[in-house]
Design a protein around this motif. Structure first.
Motif, PDB file in Angstrom:
ATOM      1  N   ALA A 274       0.931  -1.316   0.022  1.00  0.00           N
ATOM      2  CA  ALA A 274       0.087  -0.020   0.043  1.00  0.00           C
ATOM      3  C   ALA A 274       0.823   1.269   0.105  1.00  0.00           C
ATOM      4  O   ALA A 274       0.450   2.274  -0.735  1.00  0.00           O
ATOM      5  CB  ALA A 274      -0.961  -0.095   1.149  1.00  0.00           C
ATOM      6  N   VAL A 275       1.919   1.170   0.803  1.00  0.00           N
ATOM      7  CA  VAL A 275       2.847   2.391   0.776  1.00  0.00           C
ATOM      8  C   VAL A 275       3.537   2.462  -0.535  1.00  0.00           C
ATOM      9  O   VAL A 275       3.615   3.639  -1.138  1.00  0.00           O
ATOM     10  CB  VAL A 275       4.016   2.043   2.116  1.00  0.00           C
ATOM     11  CG1 VAL A 275       5.006   3.212   1.946  1.00  0.00           C
ATOM     12  CG2 VAL A 275       3.134   2.240   3.381  1.00  0.00           C
ATOM     13  N   ALA A 276       4.015   1.229  -1.077  1.00  0.00           N
ATOM     14  CA  ALA A 276       4.669   1.409  -2.306  1.00  0.00           C
ATOM     15  C   ALA A 276       3.919   1.837  -3.419  1.00  0.00           C
ATOM     16  O   ALA A 276       4.389   2.535  -4.426  1.00  0.00           O
ATOM     17  CB  ALA A 276       5.204  -0.140  -2.639  1.00  0.00           C
ATOM     18  N   ALA A 277       2.516   1.378  -3.336  1.00  0.00           N
ATOM     19  CA  ALA A 277       1.599   1.997  -4.393  1.00  0.00           C
ATOM     20  C   ALA A 277       1.112   3.738  -4.089  1.00  0.00           C
ATOM     21  O   ALA A 277       0.354   4.304  -4.825  1.00  0.00           O
ATOM     22  CB  ALA A 277       0.379   1.167  -4.402  1.00  0.00           C
ATOM     23  N   GLY A 278       1.528   4.059  -3.165  1.00  0.00           N
ATOM     24  CA  GLY A 278       1.269   5.653  -2.830  1.00  0.00           C
ATOM     25  C   GLY A 278      -0.038   5.736  -2.023  1.00  0.00           C
ATOM     26  O   GLY A 278      -0.465   6.685  -1.906  1.00  0.00           O
ATOM     27  N   HIS A 279      -0.683   4.832  -1.447  1.00  0.00           N
ATOM     28  CA  HIS A 279      -1.807   4.653  -1.015  1.00  0.00           C
ATOM     29  C   HIS A 279      -1.776   4.876   0.445  1.00  0.00           C
ATOM     30  O   HIS A 279      -2.675   5.540   1.344  1.00  0.00           O
ATOM     31  CB  HIS A 279      -2.798   3.564  -1.195  1.00  0.00           C
ATOM     32  CG  HIS A 279      -3.166   3.424  -2.704  1.00  0.00           C
ATOM     33  ND1 HIS A 279      -3.367   2.206  -3.160  1.00  0.00           N
ATOM     34  CD2 HIS A 279      -3.449   4.169  -3.472  1.00  0.00           C
ATOM     35  CE1 HIS A 279      -3.394   2.195  -4.295  1.00  0.00           C
ATOM     36  NE2 HIS A 279      -3.506   3.302  -4.578  1.00  0.00           N
ATOM     37  N   LEU A 280      -0.636   4.765   0.990  1.00  0.00           N
ATOM     38  CA  LEU A 280      -0.444   5.282   2.543  1.00  0.00           C
ATOM     39  C   LEU A 280       0.937   5.743   2.685  1.00  0.00           C
ATOM     40  O   LEU A 280       1.611   5.681   1.721  1.00  0.00           O
ATOM     41  CB  LEU A 280      -0.421   3.952   3.487  1.00  0.00           C
ATOM     42  CG  LEU A 280      -1.507   3.252   3.769  1.00  0.00           C
ATOM     43  CD1 LEU A 280      -1.357   1.686   4.336  1.00  0.00           C
ATOM     44  CD2 LEU A 280      -2.659   4.324   4.655  1.00  0.00           C
ATOM     45  N   LYS A 281       1.015   6.773   3.598  1.00  0.00           N
ATOM     46  CA  LYS A 281       2.280   7.331   3.786  1.00  0.00           C
ATOM     47  C   LYS A 281       3.219   6.384   4.376  1.00  0.00           C
ATOM     48  O   LYS A 281       2.799   5.524   4.976  1.00  0.00           O
ATOM     49  CB  LYS A 281       2.195   8.433   4.729  1.00  0.00           C
ATOM     50  CG  LYS A 281       1.370   9.586   4.230  1.00  0.00           C
ATOM     51  CD  LYS A 281       1.253  10.668   5.405  1.00  0.00           C
ATOM     52  CE  LYS A 281       0.142  11.580   5.309  1.00  0.00           C
ATOM     53  NZ  LYS A 281      -0.300  12.383   6.343  1.00  0.00           N
ATOM     54  N   PRO A 282       4.520   6.319   3.780  1.00  0.00           N
ATOM     55  CA  PRO A 282       5.679   5.606   4.588  1.00  0.00           C
ATOM     56  C   PRO A 282       5.677   5.892   6.048  1.00  0.00           C
ATOM     57  O   PRO A 282       5.567   6.762   6.341  1.00  0.00           O
ATOM     58  CB  PRO A 282       6.859   6.108   3.862  1.00  0.00           C
ATOM     59  CG  PRO A 282       6.660   6.961   2.759  1.00  0.00           C
ATOM     60  CD  PRO A 282       5.170   7.641   2.968  1.00  0.00           C
ATOM     61  N   ILE A 283       5.919   4.608   6.619  1.00  0.00           N
ATOM     62  CA  ILE A 283       5.986   4.525   8.069  1.00  0.00           C
ATOM     63  C   ILE A 283       7.359   4.131   8.639  1.00  0.00           C
ATOM     64  O   ILE A 283       7.769   3.342   8.281  1.00  0.00           O
ATOM     65  CB  ILE A 283       4.807   3.707   8.686  1.00  0.00           C
ATOM     66  CG1 ILE A 283       3.600   3.751   8.076  1.00  0.00           C
ATOM     67  CG2 ILE A 283       4.643   3.767  10.189  1.00  0.00           C
ATOM     68  CD1 ILE A 283       2.975   2.767   7.495  1.00  0.00           C
ATOM     69  N   ASP A 284       7.967   5.282   9.487  1.00  0.00           N
ATOM     70  CA  ASP A 284       9.166   4.568  10.067  1.00  0.00           C
ATOM     71  C   ASP A 284       9.271   5.200  11.408  1.00  0.00           C
ATOM     72  O   ASP A 284       9.082   6.216  11.823  1.00  0.00           O
ATOM     73  CB  ASP A 284      10.255   5.431   9.284  1.00  0.00           C
ATOM     74  CG  ASP A 284      11.550   5.023   9.590  1.00  0.00           C
ATOM     75  OD1 ASP A 284      11.790   3.594   9.961  1.00  0.00           O
ATOM     76  OD2 ASP A 284      12.538   5.644   9.940  1.00  0.00           O
ATOM     77  N   PRO A 285       9.276   4.176  12.499  1.00  0.00           N
ATOM     78  CA  PRO A 285       9.727   2.786  12.248  1.00  0.00           C
ATOM     79  C   PRO A 285       8.197   1.962  12.015  1.00  0.00           C
ATOM     80  O   PRO A 285       7.164   2.885  12.393  1.00  0.00           O
ATOM     81  CB  PRO A 285      10.095   2.234  13.712  1.00  0.00           C
ATOM     82  CG  PRO A 285       9.684   3.314  14.568  1.00  0.00           C
ATOM     83  CD  PRO A 285       9.480   4.687  13.736  1.00  0.00           C
ATOM     84  N   PRO A 286       8.158   0.865  11.387  1.00  0.00           N
ATOM     85  CA  PRO A 286       6.825   0.372  11.111  1.00  0.00           C
ATOM     86  C   PRO A 286       5.985   0.118  12.409  1.00  0.00           C
ATOM     87  O   PRO A 286       6.616  -0.029  13.577  1.00  0.00           O
ATOM     88  CB  PRO A 286       7.254  -1.022  10.628  1.00  0.00           C
ATOM     89  CG  PRO A 286       8.776  -1.182  10.771  1.00  0.00           C
ATOM     90  CD  PRO A 286       9.332   0.018  11.137  1.00  0.00           C
TER      91      PRO A 286
END
Length: 558
Positions: free
Chosen positions: A16-28
């Motif tokens: 979902a993150v890769a597709a741009g549907h969610l913001k990257p999360i760090d740390p997971p």
RNA sequence: GCGCCCAUAGCUCAGUGGAUAGAGCGCCGGACUACGAAUCCGUAGGCCGCCAGUUCGAAUCUGGCUGGGCGCACCA
């Protein structure tokens, strides 16, 4: 099962993150995947969308929907996935996938429930360590059961475990023991001497004096008192220690190492560590005694290691002992003490930090005391007066299995009421028989089945189509949970989780078994019989494995 | 006085920050012409000690209070 699902969800978030549907999360985000209390909420449920809501700046339900849309379920693990309540994601496992748990149980057999979470790390667990100045009593039994089972659980989760017993065979207590025995010895020979109040009063002291007299005669009277007391001390400590070792064996506990306090003196380890700390000004002199700067390392005050009279304290040898443990390069060092020693923890922790060791590798677990009852009434116990019920007496009266099981049934941090009458009852009051009965019942079924030609049933893919009753599925789901129970028990160092799980599995089995009209295991239907035999023998494997962690036997008949 | 632990059904106790808090015993009422009744099924029973806080959400985390257990040595 849970691991597979956890992987799927993580993967879904990533894509979902890769597709741009969610913001990257760090740390997971840390994911909690739990089994809901209510069946309608699925087999597993996660709150991850809700925990992500604030960072994503979106509604939990919206996030949950996005995650679900990115789930790839190549193995067809899931039959249904839904968003529910304030933003939970509920997962329903496909029915036929559950049955593979049975296959895993049979294949792994005695290893079912084990894991590699400990990564082969070396852990030392020291417990019991009762002074050889008297027999083991009930409280020692609880520490023994908890320590031994924790060791087994850690071992099952991939740790390399060493169990150790520290023998306090030195110091003033041993001297006092010698004095006590010598007084009784002289009394047996007609001398009128009173036993000082600070000496050990128990009747076992008389017994020791009697044995000493029988074996060696009256010659001790001719020795200087100093020598006679030393002789008595050595003799008594040895005899008592022999008895302790016998009791430990009777209780089903084994130790890999017996570590002698006297050795720490004989080898010069105590003197060496005192010298070292003195040179670094961590130990200093004051009022003629040597003090450890424990206050600088978290204790409430400094503590004496060598008294003004030149004698070392118990703390001195404990510093050397724990240094020795660290020098043996364990990844984790665990002490299990009776709760009455809790005031001692800051001192030992302080000494470990003062020596420059990593305090996080050292943990003390305090086991709360045991209140011994008989028929609901307290049994009077006074160690000073020598009136107490020994562990041996309890084992002889109620049996080893029941004793161990009941000691493990409470969280170790809670005080435990141990009722001798209740422990002997062979009823639902006493869960040990309830659980063992499952093993006996299944053993009997398998015996009867064998007479009818069913033996060593192999897994068959049809089983998922045959074992379709809700109660059968419930049993399988319960079995699927066992490895996590063990893992969690190890992670939290909470052995009581194992017997509680055992009770739950036993209850589910008894209920299933009892309705024999509805689902008799061995019937005229050969395929159905085979499948059910496969099911119940899997239950038997888990019952046996769980009881084995507790050091409780799994009888074929009762 | 200081420190550690505990407080959930009448009793003994489970409970992973999550949706409707569970089990055994006890009470009451039921179930074997048998793969062992040391078993099973059903009914009733809850300000999760009290107060505040954190949180979208507290039996669960934090602080305070009350009550109980244990410990506070130049004893071990």
């Amino acid at each position: 099962m849970k691991e597979k699902l956890s992987f799927i969800v993580r993967h879904a978030i990533d894509s979902a993150v890769a597709a741009g549907h969610l913001k990257p999360i760090d740390p997971p985000p840390s994911m909690v995947l739990e089994i809901p209390k209510i069946a309608a909420h699925g087999d597993f449920s996660t709150n991850i969308a809700m925990t992500m809501a604030a960072l994503q700046n979106r509604a939990p339900k919206e996030i949950a929907r996005i995650i679900i849309d990115h789930i790839e379920d190549r193995d067809h693990l899931l039959s249904k996935t839904e968003v529910a309540g304030p933003g939970f994601i509920n997962f329903f496992i496909a029915l036929d996938r559950w049955h593979e748990v049975l296959k895993a149980v049979h294949q792994e057999d005695t290893a079912y429930g084990t894991s590699q979470a400990g990564l082969g790390k070396r852990v030392q667990i020291e417990f019991l360590s009762a002074n050889p100045t008297g027999p083991l009593h009930v409280g020692h039994g609880r520490c023994a059961a908890v320590g031994d089972t924790l060791a087994a659980i850690l071992s099952a989760t991939g740790y390399e475990v060493e169990k150790e017993y520290y023998v306090n065979d030195s110091g003033r207590q041993i001297r006092t023991l010698g004095e006590s025995v010598f007084v009784r010895y002289q009394q047996l020979l007609g001398k009128t001497i009173d036993l000082p109040a600070e000496n050990y009063q128990g009747s076992y002291i008389n017994d020791l004096a009697r044995i000493l007299l029988d074996q060696e005669g009256e010659h001790l009277l001719e020795l200087p008192e100093e020598e006679a007391v030393t002789h008595c001390a050595r003799f008594a400590a040895m005899k008592i220690f022999e008895g302790i070792r016998e009791d430990i064996v009777a209780f089903g506990v084994s130790f890999g190492h017996w570590f002698s306090e006297q050795f720490l003196y004989d080898s010069g380890a105590v003197q060496a560590v005192i010298q070292d700390l003195k040179s670094r000004d961590i130990i200093y002199e004051h009022d003629g005694a040597l003090w450890f700067r424990t206050k600088d390392f978290g204790d409430e005050k400094d503590r004496v290691v060598v008294r003004a009279n030149g004698l070392t304290t118990y703390f001195a040898s404990d510093i050397a002992y724990h240094k020795n443990k660290f020098d043996r390069k364990f990844d984790r060092i665990i002490d299990i003490w009776g709760a009455d020693h809790h005031g001692y923890v800051p001192r030992v922790s302080a000494s470990i930090r003062a020596l420059g060791y990593d305090g996080d590798r050292f943990q003390v677990f305090l086991v709360q005391l045991v209140n011994l009852l008989r028929g609901g009434k307290p049994v009077a116990m006074s160690t000073r007066a020598g009136e107490f019920v020994t562990l041996r007496e309890v084992i002889d009266e109620v049996g080893r299995d029941a004793t161990r099981f009941l000691f493990l049934l409470r969280h170790y941090e809670s005080p435990l009421d141990f009722d001798l009458e209740l422990a002997k009852k062979q009823s639902n009051d006493n869960p040990v028989y309830y659980v063992q009965y499952v093993h006996a019942r299944i053993s009997n079924i398998l015996k009867k089945a064998e007479e009818r030609g069913y033996k060593d049933i192999d897994w068959h893919d049809d089983f998922s189509k045959i074992l379709t009753l809700p109660e059968e599925l419930q049993l399988i789901k319960l079995m699927a949970r066992y490895p996590e129970v063990v893992a969690r028990s190890a992670r939290l160092m909470e052995p009581h989780r194992v017997p509680f799980y055992m009770k739950e599995l036993a209850a589910a089995f008894h209920a299933y078994y009892h309705d024999r009209n509805k689902h008799k295991v061995v019937s005229d239907d050969a395929k159905l019989s085979a499948a059910r035999l496969y099911l119940v023998s899997a239950i038997r494997i888990i019952i046996k494995n769980g009881l084995s962690l507790m050091g409780v036997s799994a009888p074929e008949t009762m």
